[in-house]
Scaffold this motif. Structure first.
Motif: not given
Length: 608
Positions: A13-25, A58-59, A92-97
């Motif tokens: 699976l494509p890698g997890a988002v590192p931290g909370a990205p600043d840009l939407p894309d 995830r989606a 909720r956990t995924r959204l916090r991440e």
């Protein structure tokens, strides 16, 4: 990762988002093409058909996060609902991440309860009525009012039937007609007219006590919103975007509440898999998912079929189970993991041999590095757990029972042991022990023939039948001149009970197929896959048999790497080999002589 609901971290699976990205894309970088299509479909209506292990959580969480980061959604205007507190917590956990706060991710009941508590004083007045967590006392009192005799098991089954009627929007006055029209059998020992009268009395008892049940929370709130335009507009002004997970499990009552939340808007994204509809008996129906595009012709549809959970071998079997049953709306999964070991199909001589064989193979997996918590034994009914509990205990392997009480902790089993202990003190030495046991257990629900019923009554019979079978086995195994007695049976039961209470940190999971929904393990043993259990003998209609096939599919797709499917030809050692493997494996089970399984994916399964 043990018994996790998270298949998104599986290899490939494509890698997890590192931290909370600043840009939407940047949020979209973590997604595959189809998941990205979901995430960028910010305006409804949207229907996502998501197969097992395809990363649906995830989606939808990335969709919400992308919408918030892009300025399309105000976080507090998003309501995401699902069916279990665990699933809501994961959202909720995924959204916090992802750095998104303020989104409401709740179960249907939690969201409704919060709104009802807020509006109750204004609409009804005073403090909200107390919610009863269990219906048993109220059902028992209603039974007394209508002159119906009930025991604990009957109360449980009647409570379940009342719940089905309420979530199906079937009132007591219409229950008899609707149940007969649907071909729905009444709980064991009752007719539909009695159930309708009892359901009416149940509502009267609640009113007299000033209490409500969990179904009332949804019904009352939906009624307020349907009848009070000002309050409905207030709620709709608060929540503008809706996401519903596991939409194949929605009931008519939940759909009615969702309709009130929406009003005439279409800002709705639903996610589900019709192949995993396994709760129809409780009122769930896939018709809202399957009919979504008929209701919303302009809806965007996205299909998630890349399976990141399971090997090609497991995915191949899962696909074939559905294809051969022509399951409506079935998605054909595409495995993304590298190849693994072949799926095993095993016919054992008897139940004891099956339990011992599964325990031995679990032991070998543990010895080669698989954690016990990454192994599961799945079966159709809770009563089947006892043989596997005993076999694992004999092998010195810890285990945990999920989705049901341990066999020896069930009230009916504890009561039976007490009665047998008393019978041991006054046993007739000239009467064979198995006959004495049958006489004792007849008083607590055992009969020579299986009950043609569903629910708790059948589970009680299954548990008693297991004790009868154990008595027979003990009598057969006794040495010449050393006749088995009721006292020796009680001693055997006490030893088994003591063994299963041994503390364990890591344990093999024992679970019914229903209890395994939403979980996954590295290794899964699907046991007892014979006609009468899969499909279960109570599945007498085409719809019921189709649901049993979907239940098998759910079981298969719980496995990441190792999968064994087995059944026993006979119940007891030396017994007649009258059992047949489930019809759902026709064309999949290897034929004598090493014939290969037909199918488009995965090497031929092996037997062992």
């Amino acid at each position: 990762m043990s018994a996790s609901t998270n298949s998104d971290s599986a290899p490939g699976l494509p890698g997890a988002v590192p931290g909370a990205p600043d840009l939407p894309d940047a949020i979209l970088d973590a997604l595959d093409p189809e998941q990205r299509e979901v995430a960028t479909a910010l305006h409804g209506p949207v229907v996502v058909l998501a197969g097992a292990g395809t990363g649906k959580t995830r989606a939808i969480t990335h969709r919400i996060a992308y919408g918030v980061r892009a300025g399309v959604y105000k976080p507090t205007a998003v309501l995401a609902v699902t069916f279990t507190a665990r699933a809501a917590g994961e959202l909720r956990t995924r959204l916090r991440e992802l750095g998104v706060a303020g989104v409401q991710a709740r179960t249907f009941h939690a969201a409704a309860l919060r709104q009802l508590g807020y509006f109750w004083p204004r609409v009804i007045g005073g403090a909200p009525n107390r919610i009863v967590e269990h219906k048993a006392q109220l059902v028992a009192e209603a039974a007394r009012l209508v002159g119906v005799s009930v025991d604990r098991v009957a109360v449980r089954d009647l409570a379940s039937e009342i719940e089905w009627a309420k979530v199906s929007l079937v009132g007591p006055e219409d229950y008899e007609r609707r149940a007969l029209a649907d071909g729905r059998p009444a709980p064991a020992g009752f007719d539909h007219h009695q159930v309708a009268r009892l359901a009416t009395a149940y509502e009267d008892v609640k009113s007299e006590r000033g209490v409500i049940d969990f179904e009332d929370v949804l019904q009352i709130l939906a009624g307020i919103l349907a009848e009070n335009r000002a309050i409905a507009e207030e709620v709709r002004a608060q929540y503008r975007h809706f996401v519903v997970d596991e939409y194949q499990d929605v009931s008519p009552l939940q759909q009615f509440l969702l309709d009130q939340w929406l009003g005439d808007r279409t800002e709705l994204c639903v996610v589900g898999d019709p192949s995993q509809t396994i709760y129809s008996f409780a009122g769930a129906t896939p018709r809202y998912l399957l009919g979504f595009r008929r209701r919303f012709p302009a809806a965007q549809e996205v299909r998630l079929v890349r399976d990141y959970r399971s090997t090609p071998q497991v995915v191949g079997v899962a696909n074939e189970v559905l294809r051969r049953g022509r399951v409506t709306g079935a998605l054909e999964l595409r495995a993304q993991r590298p190849p693994g070991p072949p799926v095993s199909f095993v016919a054992y001589d008897d139940d004891d041999a099956e339990a011992a064989g599964v325990a031995a193979k679990a032991g070998r997996l543990i010895a080669t590095g698989t954690r016990p918590s990454e192994i599961a034994v799945l079966y159709r009914t809770n009563a089947q757990s006892e043989a596997f509990e005993a076999a694992l205990a004999d092998a010195g392997i810890g285990y945990q029972v999920r989705g049901g009480e341990r066999f020896f902790q069930r009230k009916e089993v504890r009561d039976a042991v007490v009665l047998l202990r008393g019978a041991a003190r006054s046993a007739d030495p000239d009467q064979p022990m198995p006959e004495q046991v049958r006489d004792v257990l007849t008083s607590v629900g055992w009969s020579p023939d299986p009950l043609a019923a569903r629910g708790a009554a059948r589970e009680r019979w299954d548990a008693m039948a297991a004790l009868v079978a154990l008595a027979d086995d003990l009598a057969r195994a006794s040495r010449p001149g050393a006749q088995a007695t009721v006292a020796s049976l009680v001693a055997e039961l006490e030893e088994r009970a003591a063994a299963q209470h041994a503390p364990t940190v890591e344990g093999v999971t024992l679970a019914s197929l229903h209890a395994a929904k939403g979980l996954e393990w590295d290794a899964v043993f699907l046991a007892g896959m014979s006609e009468g259990l899969m499909p279960i003998s109570l599945a007498e209609t085409d719809a019921a048999v189709a649901e049993e096939r979907r239940l098998l599919y759910v079981g298969v797709t719980r496995a990441r790497v190792h999968l064994e499917v087995s059944f026993a030809r006979s119940r007891t050692p030396g017994g007649r080999a009258t059992r047949k493997r489930t019809r759902f494996l026709d064309g999949l089970w290897p034929e004598p002589g090493g014939g290969r399984r037909p199918g488009p994916s995965g090497p031929a399964p092996a037997t062992c």
